[in-house]
Design an enzyme around this catalytic site. Sequence first.
Site, short mmCIF file in Angstrom:
data_model
loop_
_atom_site.label_atom_id
_atom_site.label_comp_id
_atom_site.label_asym_id
_atom_site.label_seq_id
_atom_site.Cartn_x
_atom_site.Cartn_y
_atom_site.Cartn_z
N HIS A 6 0.82 -1.21 0.00
CA HIS A 6 0.00 0.00 0.00
C HIS A 6 0.85 1.26 0.00
CE1 HIS A 6 0.66 1.13 4.27
NE2 HIS A 6 0.76 -0.18 4.47
N CYS A 10 2.48 -4.61 7.16
CA CYS A 10 2.30 -4.44 5.72
C CYS A 10 3.53 -3.85 5.06
CB CYS A 10 1.08 -3.58 5.45
SG CYS A 10 -0.46 -4.32 6.02
#
Length: 226
Positions: free
Chosen positions: A186, A202
């Site tokens: 992301h 992440c």
Amino acid sequence: MSNFVTRRRVLRGGFALAGLTLAGCSTTTTSRAPVGAPEQPRVDASFLQNYGPRSQEQFPLPAIDPRVLAPKFRRQRISYRSSEAPGTVIVDTRDFYLYLVEPSGTAMRYGVGLGRQGFEWSGRARIAWKRPWPTWTPPDEMIAREPELEKYSARNGGMQPGLGNPLGARALYIFQGNVDTLYRLHGTNEPASIGKAVSSGCVRLINQDVIDLFDRVRPGAAIVVT
């Protein structure tokens, strides 16, 4: 059976979602030019092209300050030999790089930020789907640690897209088989976090870089995290 695991706990009896639901893609850092930083250096045309403002985006992105993005972490095409098929995403957690394998022995290389100690993960999975300007929904485990995030829970519709959303301008969703691992590739509006371990599991890229990656990667592409 895949070997996609977290290092926080040893999986017993096969694949376990419990070890994967820790990811929340948040951070505890802020992005600023270093205190006492020198006057902004000159940048070449490629930096301006890659990291200039994106006024056409749903939420216009500001330009990246070159003082907070080290040259080694800037997007570039490099010579790269791999046994993985073209289109595969490889995340090198030791050196904080993400490689998108290309034909003819090259790869597009991006600098990334990774999970804090205790939230690291490794293995093989696939990018099931991707979204521009996604909603962010912290998992229940994160809300238990940080109750103030309850207002962004799935019950409350999550955090709406925008420059302050932890998933940034784009998100690519990592699945193992048909199971959402809750890990993402992301964007981030904190360029100083690239090259560091700060997020809850992440893999984060500069917003301008995740837009570039988003446009190149096809749903279903393999991802290998080493």
